[in-house]
Design an enzyme around this catalytic site. Structure first.
Site: not given
Ligand code: SF4
Length: 318
Positions: A36, A124, A142
């Site tokens: 991520e 996020y 996102d």
């Protein structure tokens, strides 16, 4: 109104069409967190290469905590946005500190709220890791999710709070991690910014913006800021350059490179040329002059950004 998505159709589509990304085989939060953070500002195809390189060297958060910031930056070379690497190293150190020192004893926290308190982890990333690794029922938002939600609701400029509330309402909580990945995958591969493939979309029936998807969301005008810098590339007799470590903050944080600033005294130095480097929000123009130094640094021995590699090759540094 939140969109009324056909969850079964989207999940079935995801099961059949999802891209084969190496971290998707893993439920361990560390490789998921690494993916991520890498994908925040790096394209997926390049992100996979960097993820493999970094995960091979640091298969656990402890292995990164036991390393050095310089080695992490070495492995991050070419991925850009080097402050991410420095924050990830700090995160590993915090996670691996004893709880008596405010750390987590070597294990990443399991909830989105606790993850968000770590260096470099925003809402996020925290939601993605908590939902994918631990099944916490939190919705990720996102850019891909925002686009899907804006088109589904035909909203040109939805506020972040609206998008989050639509994503929360649409969440399939029995497997929130799978659901979040399915919505993001749809945005990345079908509901793309340009020319979305609406005829292949599993949730087209609920899409209010389907007739004119390009209208949603309205493009935000984000002009790249031009940055003009001067650089002096000083080489020694071996062709090794003088290199300094960049400041601890900013896009080149902690990396090494030749002296660079908005203004430098270049009287009597030979002009080499200009290096142009484009980042997502910066258009960098660096004019480079050549000088001499008694003893340079082996460029293989320190982490260099792609920009600095360009400058060195302009001057023929070894
Ligand atoms: S129908 Fe088209 S615009 Fe609507 S969500 Fe699907 S791909 Fe996006």
């Amino acid at each position: 109104m939140p969109p009324s998505l056909n969850q079964d159709a989207l999940l079935a589509w995801f099961a059949e069409h999802q891209r084969d990304l190496p971290w998707r085989q893993l439920k361990d939060p560390w490789p998921i967190l690494l993916s991520e953070i890498l994908l925040q500002q790096t394209q997926v195809s390049r992100g996979v290469v960097f993820w493999q390189r970094i995960f091979e060297r640091y298969p656990t958060v402890q292995s990164m905590a036991d390393s050095t910031e310089e080695e992490v930056l070495f492995l991050w070379q070419g991925a850009g946005y080097y402050s991410r690497a420095r924050r990830l190293f700090r995160l590993a150190q915090v996670v691996c500190s004893p709880s008596s020192d405010g750390g987590h004893g070597g294990s990443l926290p399991t909830t989105a709220r606790a993850l968000e308190a770590l260096p470099g982890v925003g809402p996020y990333t925290a939601a993605a890791v908590a939902s994918i690794a631990h099944g916490e029922a939190v919705a990720c938002v996102d850019g891909n999710v925002r686009r899907v939600m804006a088109r589904q609701t035909a909203e040109t400029s939805p506020s972040p709070a609206s998008v989050q509330s639509w994503a929360d309402a649409a969440l399939w909580s029995p497997d929130a991690g799978n659901w979040n990945q399915a919505v993001m995958e749809l945005g990345a591969t079908i509901c793309t910014p340009k020319s979305p493939k609406c005829t292949s979309c599993p949730i087209a029936s609920s899409c209010e913006g389907r007739q004119e998807p390009a209208r949603y969301p309205a493009p935000t005008l984000r002009r790249k800021k031009r940055l003009d810098l001067m650089c002096i590339l000083r080489l020694d007799a071996r062709g090794w350059p003088e290199l300094v470590q960049r400041d601890a903050t900013g896009i080149l944080a902690g990396m090494w490179g030749p002296v660079m600033a908005e203004s430098l005294d270049v009287d009597s130095l030979a002009y080499l040329g200009e290096v142009h480097h484009v980042l997502s929000h910066r258009d960098m123009h660096i004019r480079v002059w050549k000088g001499a130094v008694d003893s340079g640094v082996d460029p293989q021995s320190v982490p260099l950004s792609s920009l600095d590699v360009k400058i060195l090759s302009l001057g023929g540094a070894e």
